[in-house]
Design an enzyme around this catalytic site. Structure first.
Site, mmCIF file in Angstrom:
data_model
loop_
_atom_site.group_PDB
_atom_site.id
_atom_site.type_symbol
_atom_site.label_atom_id
_atom_site.label_comp_id
_atom_site.label_asym_id
_atom_site.label_seq_id
_atom_site.Cartn_x
_atom_site.Cartn_y
_atom_site.Cartn_z
ATOM 1 N N GLY A 32 30.105 -30.158 -38.961
ATOM 2 C CA GLY A 32 30.590 -28.797 -38.748
ATOM 3 C C GLY A 32 30.943 -28.142 -40.070
ATOM 4 N N GLY A 35 28.385 -23.753 -42.786
ATOM 5 C CA GLY A 35 28.004 -22.383 -43.176
ATOM 6 C C GLY A 35 26.974 -21.813 -42.215
ATOM 7 N N GLY A 60 34.285 -21.727 -35.698
ATOM 8 C CA GLY A 60 34.735 -20.590 -36.509
ATOM 9 C C GLY A 60 33.607 -20.208 -37.439
ATOM 10 C CG HIS A 61 29.996 -19.608 -36.332
ATOM 11 N ND1 HIS A 61 29.065 -19.558 -35.321
ATOM 12 C CD2 HIS A 61 30.242 -20.934 -36.521
ATOM 13 C CE1 HIS A 61 28.767 -20.789 -34.930
ATOM 14 N NE2 HIS A 61 29.469 -21.638 -35.640
ATOM 15 C CB THR A 62 33.204 -17.190 -42.237
ATOM 16 O OG1 THR A 62 34.223 -18.129 -41.913
ATOM 17 C CG2 THR A 62 33.786 -16.084 -43.106
ATOM 18 C CD GLN A 240 32.168 -27.124 -31.855
ATOM 19 O OE1 GLN A 240 31.506 -27.095 -30.838
ATOM 20 N NE2 GLN A 240 32.994 -26.163 -32.169
ATOM 21 C CB THR A 255 33.611 -31.380 -30.330
ATOM 22 O OG1 THR A 255 34.256 -30.392 -29.519
ATOM 23 C CG2 THR A 255 32.101 -31.192 -30.265
ATOM 24 C CG ASP A 347 26.986 -21.308 -54.703
ATOM 25 O OD1 ASP A 347 26.633 -21.904 -53.655
ATOM 26 O OD2 ASP A 347 27.919 -20.487 -54.736
HETATM 27 P P1 IMP Z 1 37.993 -30.379 -30.509
HETATM 28 O O1 IMP Z 1 36.601 -29.850 -30.470
HETATM 29 O O2 IMP Z 1 39.020 -29.325 -30.788
HETATM 30 O O3 IMP Z 1 38.347 -31.197 -29.309
HETATM 31 O O4 IMP Z 1 38.119 -31.372 -31.758
HETATM 32 C C1 IMP Z 1 37.420 -32.613 -31.802
HETATM 33 C C2 IMP Z 1 36.920 -32.913 -33.210
HETATM 34 O O5 IMP Z 1 35.913 -31.991 -33.592
HETATM 35 C C3 IMP Z 1 38.007 -32.790 -34.273
HETATM 36 O O6 IMP Z 1 37.756 -33.745 -35.285
HETATM 37 C C4 IMP Z 1 37.776 -31.388 -34.829
HETATM 38 O O7 IMP Z 1 38.288 -31.242 -36.126
HETATM 39 C C5 IMP Z 1 36.280 -31.309 -34.784
HETATM 40 N N1 IMP Z 1 35.760 -29.936 -34.683
HETATM 41 C C6 IMP Z 1 35.710 -29.177 -33.588
HETATM 42 N N2 IMP Z 1 35.145 -28.000 -33.853
HETATM 43 C C7 IMP Z 1 34.814 -28.015 -35.153
HETATM 44 C C8 IMP Z 1 34.169 -27.089 -36.015
HETATM 45 O O8 IMP Z 1 33.741 -25.992 -35.615
HETATM 46 N N3 IMP Z 1 34.026 -27.483 -37.311
HETATM 47 C C9 IMP Z 1 34.437 -28.701 -37.763
HETATM 48 N N4 IMP Z 1 35.024 -29.595 -36.982
HETATM 49 C C10 IMP Z 1 35.217 -29.261 -35.688
#
Ligand code: IMP
Length: 441
Positions: A32, A35, A60-62, A240, A255, A347
């Site tokens: 995850g 970018g 969270g997509h910026t 993810q 997740t 970069d």
């Molecule tokens: P959950 O999806 O909130 O249940 O989290 C489960 C695991 O997935 C945790 O280690 C989170 O940090 C990771 N995780 C969930 N969504 C993201 C994401 O969008 N980016 C990075 N890690 C994520």
């Protein structure tokens, strides 16, 4: 710095890359935060229909709106692009508060939003249970605390309240009492963990408050997608990543949804996907508590985290950072049917003249078995093996448009990655703007 939103001037180059393609997917190929936001926003210029198919607001997509960064958690990144059909599929779990906020952001932008009637709703109690479980757990998973796990549990148990249930009080009550007394069962679980759940009456009132908001957004999105197959250009926007996939990631530090194209097939049925872009950073980051063999610690980690601004866009947690892990990336490519790599943040990795790349793990005296990467215990028992490669220390990549103009060491890094993985690196991110992308091949 002026951060651009994607302009249609990039469209001819994207169209050239996607010649003959009708349906594509963009998925995370590491842990995850690779970018994906920028890539999906860019490729959405090409697509007519953009579909989120998994996860919820744990993503969270910026993206950049009016030159300002905006983090989208739930709706597809194309909501700011006029005329685009933005779909939230039935495999996505929906937090209504977040939906409200993002609908507000999309207002007046001219995109068309469609949400599946069957998408499970994240009830407030799910967030409570998620947080309480983490607090009670001596071996934390490091979840985002957004109630994602409990929402998917509800889906799998078939008791979920779905978006279509929000249309009347009686449907909400009926859903909350599936399985005899589903909501009372949830309250008992929350109380056993020390929580104080909302009463059913209060919950019904809260949920009914959203019924007007969602009424005109609810559709059968499978029908929308399947009718468009072959005639419209479709892009599936993954959330993810492969190594966080509920089935293929490093269990239990994953997740709760299918983050690869399997998640598309399981909700939209079998369909032809012409290209699967796996987004990978030039290095690796991870949040949460899962194993991370190529992790760097100390001063170097600090330098890379700061250079890449590696802080969670959803939780603001500092991300662990590490060297490129080709062994894990090849697993993601093979398991997830990835046809092309988008390499981001090349970069940022200009910090050193020598870089390490992980090419295999040893498990005892043997090379680790790739398919066993889906068990955290196994990965923890492995030792990474690194190869040293030349870096592009201090190189300024600003303004470079052609692969051949990149520093020779970076060109070699990219060629080595493609050769190791057996798929091309078709896009290379060399800066934060959409223009800072090199299309390769
Ligand atoms: P959950 O999806 O909130 O249940 O989290 C489960 C695991 O997935 C945790 O280690 C989170 O940090 C990771 N995780 C969930 N969504 C993201 C994401 O969008 N980016 C990075 N890690 C994520």
């Amino acid at each position: 710095m002026q951060l651009s939103k994607p302009t249609t001037s990039l469209l001819p180059r994207i169209e050239k890359m996607l010649t003959g393609d009708r349906t594509i997917a963009v998925v995370g190929a590491q842990f995850g935060d690779e970018g994906k936001g920028k890539i999906v926003e860019l490729l959405a210029l090409w697509a007519d229909i953009i579909v989120r198919f998994n996860g919820g607001n744990n993503a969270g997509h910026t993206i950049y709106v009016d030159n300002k960064p905006e983090v989208l958690h739930l709706l597809p990144c194309a909501i700011f692009q006029r005329g685009k059909i933005c779909v939230v599929g039935q495999g996505v779990v929906v937090d209504l508060e977040v939906l409200k906020k993002e609908l507000g952001l999309a207002k007046g932008r001219g995109s068309i939003i469609r949400i599946d009637r069957r998408a499970p709703v994240i009830l407030p109690i799910y967030k409570q249970i998620d947080g309480l479980r983490e607090a009670a757990n001596s071996k934390k998973l490091g979840t985002t605390g957004r109630g994602i796990g409990p929402a998917y549990e509800a889906h799998a148990s078939r008791y979920a309240l779905r978006m279509g249930d929000l249309t009347s009080a009686s449907r909400i009550r009926e859903a909350l009492n599936r399985g005899g007394n589903y909501y009372a069962q949830l309250c008992a679980a929350a109380k056993s963990l020390g929580g104080t759940p909302q009463t059913e009456d209060d919950l019904v009132k809260e949920l009914l408050g959203y019924s007007r908001m969602v009424k005109n957004l609810l559709y059968d999105t499978v029908e929308i997608v399947r009718k468009a197959l072959g005639t419209k250009k479709i892009m599936f926007e993954g959330a993810q990543a492969a190594l966080l996939d509920v089935n293929q990631g490093t269990t239990p530090f994953v997740t709760s949804s299918s983050c690869t194209i399997a998640g598309i097939y399981s909700t939209f049925g079998q369909l032809p996907i012409d290209r699967v872009f796996g987004v990978a950073k030039a290095y690796v980051t991870r949040v949460g508590e899962g194993p991370f063999p190529s992790k760097i610690v100390g001063e170097m980690a600090h330098a890379l985290r700061e250079a890449g601004n590696e802080y969670g866009s959803t939780t603001k947690r500092p991300r662990d950072v590490g060297w490129m892990d080709l062994f894990a990336l090849r697993y993601a490519v093979q398991m997830g049917g990835i046809t092309d790599i988008c390499l981001t943040k090349a970069d940022v990795l200009n910090l050193w003249s020598q870089l390490q790349v992980c090419t295999k793990y040893m498990h005892g005296k043997n090379v680790a078995k790739e398919h066993r990467l889906m068990t955290a215990e196994y990965v923890k028992e492995c030792t990474p093996v690194f190869e040293e490669v030349e870096g592009w220390h201090g190189a300024n990549l600003t303004g470079i448009k052609l692969f051949g103009d990149l520093p020779p060491a970076l060109q070699q890094y990219i060629r080595d990655i493609a050769a190791f993985l057996g798929v091309p690196v078709s896009m290379i991110g060399i800066g934060p703007c959409h223009d800072d992308i090199i299309f390769h091949g």
